[in-house]
Design a protein around this motif. Sequence first.
Motif, PDB file in Angstrom:
ATOM      1  N   PRO A 134       0.823  -1.221   0.000  1.00  0.00           N
ATOM      2  CA  PRO A 134       0.000   0.000   0.000  1.00  0.00           C
ATOM      3  C   PRO A 134       0.845   1.253   0.000  1.00  0.00           C
ATOM      4  N   GLU A 135       0.355   2.267  -0.712  1.00  0.00           N
ATOM      5  CA  GLU A 135       1.012   3.568  -0.701  1.00  0.00           C
ATOM      6  C   GLU A 135       0.739   4.271   0.620  1.00  0.00           C
ATOM      7  N   GLN A 136       1.402   5.446   0.783  1.00  0.00           N
ATOM      8  CA  GLN A 136       1.305   6.155   2.056  1.00  0.00           C
ATOM      9  C   GLN A 136      -0.146   6.464   2.427  1.00  0.00           C
ATOM     10  N   ASN A 137      -0.938   6.885   1.429  1.00  0.00           N
ATOM     11  CA  ASN A 137      -2.322   7.257   1.720  1.00  0.00           C
ATOM     12  C   ASN A 137      -3.230   6.049   1.902  1.00  0.00           C
ATOM     13  N   GLN A 138      -2.702   4.832   1.682  1.00  0.00           N
ATOM     14  CA  GLN A 138      -3.507   3.611   1.837  1.00  0.00           C
ATOM     15  C   GLN A 138      -3.188   2.868   3.141  1.00  0.00           C
ATOM     16  N   ILE A 139      -2.087   3.263   3.792  1.00  0.00           N
ATOM     17  CA  ILE A 139      -1.638   2.486   4.955  1.00  0.00           C
ATOM     18  C   ILE A 139      -2.661   2.535   6.075  1.00  0.00           C
ATOM     19  N   HIS A 140      -3.222   3.722   6.347  1.00  0.00           N
ATOM     20  CA  HIS A 140      -4.169   3.791   7.469  1.00  0.00           C
ATOM     21  C   HIS A 140      -5.437   3.002   7.177  1.00  0.00           C
ATOM     22  N   PHE A 141      -5.818   2.903   5.878  1.00  0.00           N
ATOM     23  CA  PHE A 141      -6.966   2.042   5.545  1.00  0.00           C
ATOM     24  C   PHE A 141      -6.641   0.581   5.821  1.00  0.00           C
ATOM     25  N   ALA A 142      -5.412   0.172   5.430  1.00  0.00           N
ATOM     26  CA  ALA A 142      -5.004  -1.224   5.646  1.00  0.00           C
ATOM     27  C   ALA A 142      -4.999  -1.563   7.133  1.00  0.00           C
ATOM     28  N   VAL A 143      -4.470  -0.641   7.938  1.00  0.00           N
ATOM     29  CA  VAL A 143      -4.418  -0.888   9.391  1.00  0.00           C
ATOM     30  C   VAL A 143      -5.816  -0.944   9.970  1.00  0.00           C
ATOM     31  N   SER A 144      -6.680   0.022   9.558  1.00  0.00           N
ATOM     32  CA  SER A 144      -8.053   0.049  10.080  1.00  0.00           C
ATOM     33  C   SER A 144      -8.817  -1.217   9.708  1.00  0.00           C
ATOM     34  N   ASN A 145      -8.710  -1.620   8.438  1.00  0.00           N
ATOM     35  CA  ASN A 145      -9.421  -2.832   8.001  1.00  0.00           C
ATOM     36  C   ASN A 145      -8.928  -4.058   8.764  1.00  0.00           C
ATOM     37  N   SER A 146      -7.603  -4.149   8.933  1.00  0.00           N
ATOM     38  CA  SER A 146      -7.046  -5.296   9.665  1.00  0.00           C
ATOM     39  C   SER A 146      -7.528  -5.309  11.104  1.00  0.00           C
ATOM     40  N   PHE A 147      -7.628  -4.139  11.700  1.00  0.00           N
ATOM     41  CA  PHE A 147      -8.126  -4.076  13.093  1.00  0.00           C
ATOM     42  C   PHE A 147      -9.535  -4.631  13.198  1.00  0.00           C
ATOM     43  N   PHE A 148     -10.411  -4.206  12.282  1.00  0.00           N
ATOM     44  CA  PHE A 148     -11.794  -4.694  12.334  1.00  0.00           C
ATOM     45  C   PHE A 148     -11.847  -6.195  12.078  1.00  0.00           C
ATOM     46  N   PHE A 149     -11.033  -6.667  11.125  1.00  0.00           N
ATOM     47  CA  PHE A 149     -10.996  -8.105  10.837  1.00  0.00           C
ATOM     48  C   PHE A 149     -10.618  -8.888  12.091  1.00  0.00           C
ATOM     49  N   LEU A 150      -9.483  -8.522  12.665  1.00  0.00           N
ATOM     50  CA  LEU A 150      -8.948  -9.309  13.780  1.00  0.00           C
ATOM     51  C   LEU A 150      -9.829  -9.182  15.018  1.00  0.00           C
ATOM     52  N   SER A 151     -10.422  -7.999  15.236  1.00  0.00           N
ATOM     53  CA  SER A 151     -11.336  -7.839  16.380  1.00  0.00           C
ATOM     54  C   SER A 151     -12.546  -8.746  16.232  1.00  0.00           C
ATOM     55  N   LEU A 152     -13.125  -8.743  15.025  1.00  0.00           N
ATOM     56  CA  LEU A 152     -14.317  -9.569  14.823  1.00  0.00           C
ATOM     57  C   LEU A 152     -13.983 -11.050  14.929  1.00  0.00           C
ATOM     58  N   VAL A 153     -12.822 -11.449  14.393  1.00  0.00           N
ATOM     59  CA  VAL A 153     -12.432 -12.865  14.493  1.00  0.00           C
ATOM     60  C   VAL A 153     -12.256 -13.263  15.958  1.00  0.00           C
ATOM     61  N   GLY A 154     -11.675 -12.373  16.766  1.00  0.00           N
ATOM     62  CA  GLY A 154     -11.525 -12.665  18.194  1.00  0.00           C
ATOM     63  C   GLY A 154     -12.870 -12.799  18.886  1.00  0.00           C
ATOM     64  N   ILE A 155     -13.812 -11.895  18.557  1.00  0.00           N
ATOM     65  CA  ILE A 155     -15.158 -11.974  19.152  1.00  0.00           C
ATOM     66  C   ILE A 155     -15.836 -13.274  18.759  1.00  0.00           C
ATOM     67  N   VAL A 156     -15.727 -13.616  17.468  1.00  0.00           N
ATOM     68  CA  VAL A 156     -16.371 -14.842  16.980  1.00  0.00           C
ATOM     69  C   VAL A 156     -15.780 -16.072  17.666  1.00  0.00           C
ATOM     70  N   ALA A 157     -14.462 -16.111  17.828  1.00  0.00           N
ATOM     71  CA  ALA A 157     -13.832 -17.266  18.475  1.00  0.00           C
ATOM     72  C   ALA A 157     -14.306 -17.404  19.914  1.00  0.00           C
ATOM     73  N   THR A 158     -14.377 -16.284  20.633  1.00  0.00           N
ATOM     74  CA  THR A 158     -14.865 -16.321  22.021  1.00  0.00           C
ATOM     75  C   THR A 158     -16.302 -16.795  22.078  1.00  0.00           C
ATOM     76  N   GLN A 159     -17.142 -16.237  21.173  1.00  0.00           N
ATOM     77  CA  GLN A 159     -18.552 -16.636  21.166  1.00  0.00           C
ATOM     78  C   GLN A 159     -18.709 -18.102  20.776  1.00  0.00           C
ATOM     79  N   SER A 160     -17.890 -18.571  19.842  1.00  0.00           N
ATOM     80  CA  SER A 160     -17.965 -19.970  19.429  1.00  0.00           C
ATOM     81  C   SER A 160     -17.631 -20.894  20.596  1.00  0.00           C
ATOM     82  N   TYR A 161     -16.629 -20.507  21.373  1.00  0.00           N
ATOM     83  CA  TYR A 161     -16.281 -21.326  22.551  1.00  0.00           C
ATOM     84  C   TYR A 161     -17.459 -21.411  23.511  1.00  0.00           C
ATOM     85  N   ASP A 162     -18.087 -20.257  23.798  1.00  0.00           N
ATOM     86  CA  ASP A 162     -19.233 -20.247  24.716  1.00  0.00           C
ATOM     87  C   ASP A 162     -20.399 -21.053  24.153  1.00  0.00           C
TER      88      ASP A 162
END
Length: 574
Positions: free
Chosen positions: A153-181
């Motif tokens: 990603p170019e300089q103006n795309q980096i913050h989008f990449a970081v933001s998208n990755s944050f939402f991905f990983l947060s949701l995956v963590g929530i789903v894993a916790t909920q799946s365990y329960d």
Amino acid sequence: MSQVQQLSSPYIFEETRLLFYQRTLICLWLAVVFFPLFSILDYAYCNEYFSRFLLYRLIYVIILLAFINLLKQQTFKKLAPYLMYLAMVLGSLVISKMAVELGGFSSGYYVGILLMIAGALFVLPLSAATALFYGLSMYGVYLATVLTTLGLPEQNQIHFAVSNSFFFLSLVGIVATQSYDDLHTLHNQLRAKENIRKIHYKLSAYTDGLEETIQQRLIELQETDLKYQDLYNNIMDMVVLVDDEGIIHQFNNNCRTLLGIAEKELEGKNIRQLLRHEREKTDWLTHIILQLRGNLPLRSIQLNLVNILGEPLEVELSASRIEINHAPYFQLILRDISIQKSIERKLLDAERLIGTSRQAAIFGLARLAECRDDETGQHLSRIRSYTRILTEELASSHEYGPLIDDRFIDEIGYSAVLHDIGKVGIPDSILMKPGKLTEVEFELMKQHTIFGANVLAAADHGKENSSFLQLGRDIARSHHERWDSRGYPDGLPGDEIPLAARIISLADVYDALTSNRVYKPPFSHEESRAIIVRESGRQFDPHVVNAFLRRENDFKETRMRLLLQQPEPARNGS
């Protein structure tokens, strides 16, 4: 699935595998419905790519239909986990391809993959590790597709990449916790069902035909006390003979064993003294005697007794009237159901836990839609709290009391947080615009009511009984309608607006007025109250406004309590 097999009994393993297969079919069918449906978003957001994206979607749907046909064959049922995983990875690939063509990391189309993760992994009975594997695989497809196609990603795309990755990983963590329960709760529920089934077989073996035999013997031997002894001492239940006053005249060995009371202490004792609750001591025997005097046998009355140690003993009572030496007596058969009641309570606890998990999933989906315009869970919590206050007040009113029952109050609480779910179909350029929207932009913003209603209607399609999603569909479509018919999208007047939408409309406006926005500071409660009163009969249902005025102190307290918990960032309103 092998992990489930090692940790569970064969019964639990087979039930879990069958549930996974059934829910896989549901998820695939939902994808077949929703994936083409989101072509509406393509048409509205990127019209120049509409034809190409529609082709991608149709190819994916054809692949899903092929998977469904395979799974309907007995030979391929065991492939459900692999086909489900492949379907999710392919779906991620298709959406990633669209995102690449729309700018890569800066495109909001990656939200479609988040919806797939939330929609499927919250439903499937997966272990936490499997849920993580599914979610991370989908994230990996997205990341690999963008990087291999567009490069780093170019300089103006980096913050989008970081933001998208944050939402991905947060949701995956929530789903894993909920799946365990969820998986843990499912296994507990299945174990309870398995235990109940075993207990049922044991009870059937012990008591098969025994009650009928007892009744027949009592008819034949009712003229003499001595002839009852063999029967009393061999029956597994407690058998007690009492008179009109409840005085015990005869009992079997099992009665002494379960109650832990010696024979000399039990004989002549009033059976009311064995009851656990004061109400039962005064009411139950009178009620029984009145019915038995009319030769009406009683069945399956549940009582609470206490043994000699004061420990509770739950029993099920059957009773009949007999005569001995021309004197009336009452034969009571008491079956110990303490184990059965304990299992029932555990099942109820499990069902309540499932209900709590469902609410968490609903709230998570609503927050997934809200997060695109910097909304937080505090907005959803306030909307739900305001809605419940209004609904409970209207339930006691003359005008709307007959229309509102406990189920309506519960379901509007679930549905309230979904009122803006349609915003997932609105472009980021409009949803996140800091200034005032143009007329064209505002017309497109209005479409979120239709998008939300269509999505919820599709999710509720085919169900035999109506669910909270039907109420959610009415709310999503009509919460911007006005009492004077000047609202959108349908311009409904007055009572033609669904009641739930009228309630949410006031709750949503009150929250918008009292919250910080980029275009205004928060209004005080008094200023907001004045605006709502002014709009009574114009924007709002007058009866709903009156309910608000009667409970305005509760609104103020709720607002202050939730604002103290977590400050809310500003957002663009609609």
